[in-house]
Design a protein around this motif. Structure first.
Motif, PDB file in Angstrom:
ATOM      1  N   LYS A   1       9.304 -13.200   0.609  1.00 54.63           N
ATOM      2  CA  LYS A   1       8.661 -12.030   1.199  1.00 54.63           C
ATOM      3  C   LYS A   1       7.601 -11.458   0.269  1.00 54.63           C
ATOM      4  O   LYS A   1       7.852 -11.211  -0.904  1.00 54.63           O
ATOM      5  CB  LYS A   1       9.717 -10.964   1.514  1.00 54.63           C
ATOM      6  N   VAL A   2       6.409 -11.257   0.794  1.00 51.47           N
ATOM      7  CA  VAL A   2       5.328 -10.644   0.024  1.00 51.47           C
ATOM      8  C   VAL A   2       5.179  -9.202   0.496  1.00 51.47           C
ATOM      9  O   VAL A   2       5.005  -8.940   1.673  1.00 51.47           O
ATOM     10  CB  VAL A   2       3.989 -11.385   0.233  1.00 51.47           C
ATOM     11  N   THR A   3       5.273  -8.254  -0.437  1.00 52.44           N
ATOM     12  CA  THR A   3       5.154  -6.842  -0.079  1.00 52.44           C
ATOM     13  C   THR A   3       3.756  -6.326  -0.401  1.00 52.44           C
ATOM     14  O   THR A   3       3.033  -6.915  -1.212  1.00 52.44           O
ATOM     15  CB  THR A   3       6.183  -5.989  -0.833  1.00 52.44           C
ATOM     16  N   LEU A   4       3.405  -5.230   0.227  1.00 55.02           N
ATOM     17  CA  LEU A   4       2.107  -4.614  -0.046  1.00 55.02           C
ATOM     18  C   LEU A   4       2.011  -4.192  -1.499  1.00 55.02           C
ATOM     19  O   LEU A   4       0.989  -4.395  -2.156  1.00 55.02           O
ATOM     20  CB  LEU A   4       1.903  -3.404   0.868  1.00 55.02           C
ATOM     21  N   SER A   5       3.089  -3.618  -2.031  1.00 54.98           N
ATOM     22  CA  SER A   5       3.063  -3.184  -3.430  1.00 54.98           C
ATOM     23  C   SER A   5       2.879  -4.365  -4.367  1.00 54.98           C
ATOM     24  O   SER A   5       2.108  -4.304  -5.335  1.00 54.98           O
ATOM     25  CB  SER A   5       4.359  -2.433  -3.769  1.00 54.98           C
ATOM     26  N   GLY A   6       3.589  -5.456  -4.096  1.00 53.56           N
ATOM     27  CA  GLY A   6       3.453  -6.637  -4.942  1.00 53.56           C
ATOM     28  C   GLY A   6       2.063  -7.227  -4.882  1.00 53.56           C
ATOM     29  O   GLY A   6       1.489  -7.612  -5.901  1.00 53.56           O
ATOM     30  N   LEU A   7       1.516  -7.295  -3.684  1.00 53.89           N
ATOM     31  CA  LEU A   7       0.174  -7.847  -3.510  1.00 53.89           C
ATOM     32  C   LEU A   7      -0.853  -7.032  -4.280  1.00 53.89           C
ATOM     33  O   LEU A   7      -1.700  -7.573  -5.003  1.00 53.89           O
ATOM     34  CB  LEU A   7      -0.175  -7.886  -2.024  1.00 53.89           C
ATOM     35  N   LEU A   8      -0.796  -5.707  -4.148  1.00 46.73           N
ATOM     36  CA  LEU A   8      -1.794  -4.850  -4.788  1.00 46.73           C
ATOM     37  C   LEU A   8      -1.672  -4.876  -6.303  1.00 46.73           C
ATOM     38  O   LEU A   8      -2.681  -4.915  -7.015  1.00 46.73           O
ATOM     39  CB  LEU A   8      -1.657  -3.417  -4.261  1.00 46.73           C
ATOM     40  N   ASN A   9      -0.454  -4.846  -6.799  1.00 47.49           N
ATOM     41  CA  ASN A   9      -0.268  -4.932  -8.250  1.00 47.49           C
ATOM     42  C   ASN A   9      -0.738  -6.277  -8.787  1.00 47.49           C
ATOM     43  O   ASN A   9      -1.312  -6.368  -9.871  1.00 47.49           O
ATOM     44  CB  ASN A   9       1.211  -4.713  -8.602  1.00 47.49           C
TER      45      ASN A   9
ATOM     46  N   GLU B   1      -7.025  -9.678   6.887  1.00 41.24           N
ATOM     47  CA  GLU B   1      -7.118  -8.961   8.154  1.00 41.24           C
ATOM     48  C   GLU B   1      -5.734  -8.665   8.713  1.00 41.24           C
ATOM     49  O   GLU B   1      -4.776  -9.390   8.466  1.00 41.24           O
ATOM     50  CB  GLU B   1      -7.935  -9.773   9.167  1.00 41.24           C
ATOM     51  N   ASP B   2      -5.659  -7.549   9.463  1.00 38.90           N
ATOM     52  CA  ASP B   2      -4.409  -7.114  10.088  1.00 38.90           C
ATOM     53  C   ASP B   2      -3.284  -7.081   9.063  1.00 38.90           C
ATOM     54  O   ASP B   2      -2.214  -7.674   9.250  1.00 38.90           O
ATOM     55  CB  ASP B   2      -4.039  -8.040  11.252  1.00 38.90           C
ATOM     56  N   ILE B   3      -3.523  -6.359   7.967  1.00 35.96           N
ATOM     57  CA  ILE B   3      -2.588  -6.328   6.855  1.00 35.96           C
ATOM     58  C   ILE B   3      -1.219  -5.837   7.302  1.00 35.96           C
ATOM     59  O   ILE B   3      -0.181  -6.289   6.803  1.00 35.96           O
ATOM     60  CB  ILE B   3      -3.145  -5.441   5.706  1.00 35.96           C
ATOM     61  N   ASP B   4      -1.164  -4.948   8.291  1.00 32.12           N
ATOM     62  CA  ASP B   4       0.112  -4.408   8.748  1.00 32.12           C
ATOM     63  C   ASP B   4       0.953  -5.455   9.468  1.00 32.12           C
ATOM     64  O   ASP B   4       2.167  -5.301   9.592  1.00 32.12           O
ATOM     65  CB  ASP B   4      -0.115  -3.203   9.664  1.00 32.12           C
ATOM     66  N   CYS B   5       0.317  -6.508   9.950  1.00 30.58           N
ATOM     67  CA  CYS B   5       1.036  -7.579  10.652  1.00 30.58           C
ATOM     68  C   CYS B   5       1.364  -8.757   9.739  1.00 30.58           C
ATOM     69  O   CYS B   5       2.081  -9.683  10.155  1.00 30.58           O
ATOM     70  CB  CYS B   5       0.209  -8.096  11.828  1.00 30.58           C
ATOM     71  N   SER B   6       0.839  -8.743   8.506  1.00 36.36           N
ATOM     72  CA  SER B   6       0.924  -9.924   7.640  1.00 36.36           C
ATOM     73  C   SER B   6       2.040  -9.861   6.610  1.00 36.36           C
ATOM     74  O   SER B   6       2.587 -10.885   6.218  1.00 36.36           O
ATOM     75  CB  SER B   6      -0.412 -10.133   6.900  1.00 36.36           C
ATOM     76  N   ILE B   7       2.363  -8.647   6.140  1.00 36.52           N
ATOM     77  CA  ILE B   7       3.336  -8.548   5.047  1.00 36.52           C
ATOM     78  C   ILE B   7       4.267  -7.370   5.268  1.00 36.52           C
ATOM     79  O   ILE B   7       4.055  -6.537   6.143  1.00 36.52           O
ATOM     80  CB  ILE B   7       2.636  -8.378   3.679  1.00 36.52           C
ATOM     81  N   ASP B   8       5.300  -7.317   4.424  1.00 36.99           N
ATOM     82  CA  ASP B   8       6.238  -6.202   4.447  1.00 36.99           C
ATOM     83  C   ASP B   8       5.552  -4.985   3.843  1.00 36.99           C
ATOM     84  O   ASP B   8       5.100  -5.005   2.700  1.00 36.99           O
ATOM     85  CB  ASP B   8       7.481  -6.579   3.632  1.00 36.99           C
TER      86      ASP B   8
END
Length: 250
Positions: A122-130, A89-96
């Motif tokens: 630091k966890v990025t959105l790109s890293g998380l999705l990949n 939840e609130d992905i925009d507030c959770s990671i880079d």
């Protein structure tokens, strides 16, 4: 939400739940991703609970701000089961959110680490999705749904997720709420409520709150509850009209 949109989501969930042979035939992991977006109190968390209840899936609520590093993130994902919904939840507030998934870069440095292999905290959105893509592809027949929520879709560079907008209450949604809360399918005040809902933004949660019986009322007084909603909508309309005047006064 609008009943037609709700049915589209139910149909998509049915197709996913019963799609084992399809996913196997196209060689893809049996997973699905959704992005729920919209203002606060529009039902994003309620939608997740409804999906889990409908599919009879487990829910894993992942709080990324509490994850220390990528090793811990991997361990958390591996511990989840099939037939589950992983919620961030609130992905925009959770990671880079600055990391991009660049699929067009043909020149790759063999020594360069992938986003989920980086050593920093630091966890990025790109890293998380990949990371999710690779993990679920290796899990074979597991049925996994990943759901991200945000109040600010404009901050994201959305990947290939199914977008579900959770917006303010429309008249069709009001009719569903009135049927659930008051047991009525029609009422003489519906016309006025419909007009006001076209002029005022009110969340389904606030509409439902105004449809609740008045304090100390033993019975569901339909007239009183709908009149309370009309008053709340008019008050919200007056407040919205007054905001520009207040700004000029400042």
């Amino acid at each position: 939400m609008d009943p037609d949109r709700k049915q589209e989501i139910v149909d998509d969930l049915d197709m996913f739940r019963d799609g084992k042979d399809y996913y196997a035939s196209v060689g893809k992991a049996w997973k699905r991703g959704y992005l729920l977006f919209g203002p606060p109190r529009t039902g994003k968390s309620t939608m997740i609970a409804a999906m889990a209840n409908y599919l009879d899936y487990d829910i894993y609520d992942l709080e990324l701000t509490a994850v220390k590093n990528n090793t811990e993130l991997r361990r958390l994902f591996i511990e989840t089961t099939g037939k589950s919904i992983i919620v961030i939840e609130d992905i925009d507030c959770s990671i880079d959110l600055t990391g991009k998934r660049n699929k067009n870069n043909k020149k790759k440095d063999k020594n360069k680490k992938m986003p989920w292999e980086e050593e920093d905290d630091k966890v990025t959105l790109s890293g998380l999705l990949n990371f999710i893509d690779g993990l679920w592809s290796a899990r074979g027949g597991a049925r996994i749904i990943t759901i991200f929520t945000t109040n600010h879709k404009d901050k994201l560079d959305p990947p290939a997720l199914i977008h579900i907008e959770m917006s303010y209450c429309c008249f069709q949604a009001l009719k569903v709420l009135a049927k659930n809360y008051l047991g009525v399918a029609d009422h003489e005040l519906f016309g006025e409520v419909r007009r006001l809902l076209e002029e005022v933004n009110m969340t389904p949660a606030d509409v439902a709150k105004n449809l609740m019986p008045l304090p100390r009322s033993k019975n569901r007084d339909v007239d009183a509850c709908l009149a309370k909603l009309v008053k709340a909508l008019n008050d919200a309309k007056d407040a919205a009209l007054a905001e520009p005047l207040l700004a000029l006064g400042e």
